[in-house]
Design a protein around this motif. Structure first.
Motif, PDB file in Angstrom:
ATOM      1  N   VAL A  39       0.841  -1.197   0.000  1.00 24.89           N
ATOM      2  CA  VAL A  39       0.000   0.000   0.000  1.00 24.89           C
ATOM      3  C   VAL A  39       0.877   1.247   0.000  1.00 24.89           C
ATOM      4  O   VAL A  39       0.622   2.214  -0.733  1.00 24.89           O
ATOM      5  CB  VAL A  39      -0.957  -0.016   1.217  1.00 24.89           C
ATOM      6  N   PHE A  40       1.928   1.229   0.814  1.00 26.86           N
ATOM      7  CA  PHE A  40       2.852   2.355   0.914  1.00 26.86           C
ATOM      8  C   PHE A  40       3.549   2.609  -0.421  1.00 26.86           C
ATOM      9  O   PHE A  40       3.703   3.756  -0.846  1.00 26.86           O
ATOM     10  CB  PHE A  40       3.876   2.053   2.022  1.00 26.86           C
ATOM     11  N   THR A  41       3.949   1.543  -1.109  1.00 25.01           N
ATOM     12  CA  THR A  41       4.591   1.674  -2.414  1.00 25.01           C
ATOM     13  C   THR A  41       3.630   2.278  -3.432  1.00 25.01           C
ATOM     14  O   THR A  41       4.027   3.128  -4.236  1.00 25.01           O
ATOM     15  CB  THR A  41       5.102   0.310  -2.903  1.00 25.01           C
ATOM     16  N   PHE A  42       2.369   1.838  -3.408  1.00 27.27           N
ATOM     17  CA  PHE A  42       1.379   2.409  -4.313  1.00 27.27           C
ATOM     18  C   PHE A  42       1.234   3.911  -4.089  1.00 27.27           C
ATOM     19  O   PHE A  42       1.210   4.697  -5.045  1.00 27.27           O
ATOM     20  CB  PHE A  42       0.033   1.698  -4.117  1.00 27.27           C
ATOM     21  N   LEU A  43       1.166   4.318  -2.823  1.00 33.36           N
ATOM     22  CA  LEU A  43       1.052   5.743  -2.524  1.00 33.36           C
ATOM     23  C   LEU A  43       2.313   6.503  -2.921  1.00 33.36           C
ATOM     24  O   LEU A  43       2.227   7.640  -3.412  1.00 33.36           O
ATOM     25  CB  LEU A  43       0.744   5.944  -1.036  1.00 33.36           C
ATOM     26  N   LEU A  44       3.481   5.902  -2.719  1.00 29.80           N
ATOM     27  CA  LEU A  44       4.727   6.561  -3.129  1.00 29.80           C
ATOM     28  C   LEU A  44       4.801   6.731  -4.645  1.00 29.80           C
ATOM     29  O   LEU A  44       5.273   7.765  -5.137  1.00 29.80           O
ATOM     30  CB  LEU A  44       5.944   5.776  -2.641  1.00 29.80           C
ATOM     31  N   ILE A  45       4.329   5.746  -5.386  1.00 29.93           N
ATOM     32  CA  ILE A  45       4.327   5.863  -6.846  1.00 29.93           C
ATOM     33  C   ILE A  45       3.382   6.976  -7.277  1.00 29.93           C
ATOM     34  O   ILE A  45       3.710   7.772  -8.181  1.00 29.93           O
ATOM     35  CB  ILE A  45       3.961   4.517  -7.492  1.00 29.93           C
ATOM     36  N   LEU A  46       2.220   7.067  -6.633  1.00 34.27           N
ATOM     37  CA  LEU A  46       1.315   8.171  -6.941  1.00 34.27           C
ATOM     38  C   LEU A  46       1.964   9.517  -6.629  1.00 34.27           C
ATOM     39  O   LEU A  46       1.824  10.477  -7.399  1.00 34.27           O
ATOM     40  CB  LEU A  46       0.008   8.021  -6.169  1.00 34.27           C
ATOM     41  N   LEU A  47       2.677   9.605  -5.495  1.00 32.70           N
ATOM     42  CA  LEU A  47       3.383  10.834  -5.155  1.00 32.70           C
ATOM     43  C   LEU A  47       4.468  11.163  -6.176  1.00 32.70           C
ATOM     44  O   LEU A  47       4.658  12.329  -6.541  1.00 32.70           O
ATOM     45  CB  LEU A  47       3.995  10.729  -3.752  1.00 32.70           C
ATOM     46  N   MET A  48       5.195  10.142  -6.626  1.00 32.36           N
ATOM     47  CA  MET A  48       6.237  10.378  -7.628  1.00 32.36           C
ATOM     48  C   MET A  48       5.635  10.904  -8.930  1.00 32.36           C
ATOM     49  O   MET A  48       6.147  11.860  -9.521  1.00 32.36           O
ATOM     50  CB  MET A  48       7.016   9.090  -7.889  1.00 32.36           C
ATOM     51  N   ILE A  49       4.558  10.271  -9.375  1.00 33.11           N
ATOM     52  CA  ILE A  49       3.915  10.709 -10.611  1.00 33.11           C
ATOM     53  C   ILE A  49       3.393  12.137 -10.454  1.00 33.11           C
ATOM     54  O   ILE A  49       3.581  12.988 -11.338  1.00 33.11           O
ATOM     55  CB  ILE A  49       2.783   9.736 -11.009  1.00 33.11           C
ATOM     56  N   GLY A  50       2.763  12.417  -9.323  1.00 30.17           N
ATOM     57  CA  GLY A  50       2.270  13.777  -9.076  1.00 30.17           C
ATOM     58  C   GLY A  50       3.391  14.795  -9.017  1.00 30.17           C
ATOM     59  O   GLY A  50       3.260  15.909  -9.528  1.00 30.17           O
ATOM     60  N   THR A  51       4.496  14.431  -8.401  1.00 26.15           N
ATOM     61  CA  THR A  51       5.630  15.348  -8.312  1.00 26.15           C
ATOM     62  C   THR A  51       6.237  15.608  -9.681  1.00 26.15           C
ATOM     63  O   THR A  51       6.591  16.746 -10.009  1.00 26.15           O
ATOM     64  CB  THR A  51       6.703  14.769  -7.364  1.00 26.15           C
ATOM     65  N   ILE A  52       6.340  14.580 -10.489  1.00 27.40           N
ATOM     66  CA  ILE A  52       6.906  14.761 -11.828  1.00 27.40           C
ATOM     67  C   ILE A  52       5.979  15.610 -12.692  1.00 27.40           C
ATOM     68  O   ILE A  52       6.426  16.522 -13.389  1.00 27.40           O
ATOM     69  CB  ILE A  52       7.180  13.388 -12.483  1.00 27.40           C
ATOM     70  N   VAL A  53       4.673  15.324 -12.656  1.00 27.64           N
ATOM     71  CA  VAL A  53       3.724  16.037 -13.515  1.00 27.64           C
ATOM     72  C   VAL A  53       3.540  17.487 -13.057  1.00 27.64           C
ATOM     73  O   VAL A  53       3.590  18.417 -13.866  1.00 27.64           O
ATOM     74  CB  VAL A  53       2.372  15.292 -13.558  1.00 27.64           C
ATOM     75  N   CYS A  54       3.336  17.678 -11.748  1.00 31.41           N
ATOM     76  CA  CYS A  54       3.001  19.021 -11.260  1.00 31.41           C
ATOM     77  C   CYS A  54       4.222  19.914 -11.070  1.00 31.41           C
ATOM     78  O   CYS A  54       4.231  21.063 -11.490  1.00 31.41           O
ATOM     79  CB  CYS A  54       2.243  18.924  -9.948  1.00 31.41           C
TER      80      CYS A  54
END
Length: 98
Positions: A39-54
């Motif tokens: 679950v933590f990895t899934f959230l970290l991947i979402l954070l990474m994608i958000g950080t890269i995009v935004c």
């Protein structure tokens, strides 16, 4: 010789029981941590994608990757300890059955 083997088995039986209980606790802990890490990895991947995009901030992405690597190393160490205890328990059970 038979008396020595009987004494060895009497000594090893409580050790095997203790190792079985320790193995059960370690297995439960590693499985629970593995689920939480997923679950933590899934959230970290979402954070990474958000950080890269935004923000397009690669330093923060690198920091998130380091956090993920640390979580993976903790899980790896737990699995190593689990396998080591299982091998020790197998060795003790082989000595008990011989």
């Amino acid at each position: 010789m038979i008396i020595l083997k009987l004494i060895e088995k009497l000594i090893l039986l409580p050790i095997w029981i203790i190792l079985a209980l320790i193995s059960l606790c370690i297995k439960l802990t590693v499985n629970l941590y593995g689920f939480i890490k997923g679950v933590f990895t899934f959230l970290l991947i979402l954070l990474m994608i958000g950080t890269i995009v935004c923000y397009q901030d690669w330093v923060q992405v690198a920091a998130l990757l380091c956090i993920e690597a640390a979580a993976f190393l903790i899980l790896f160490c737990g699995c190593f300890i689990e396998v080591t205890v299982d091998m020790l328990r197998g060795y003790v059970s082989d000595r008990l059955l011989s």
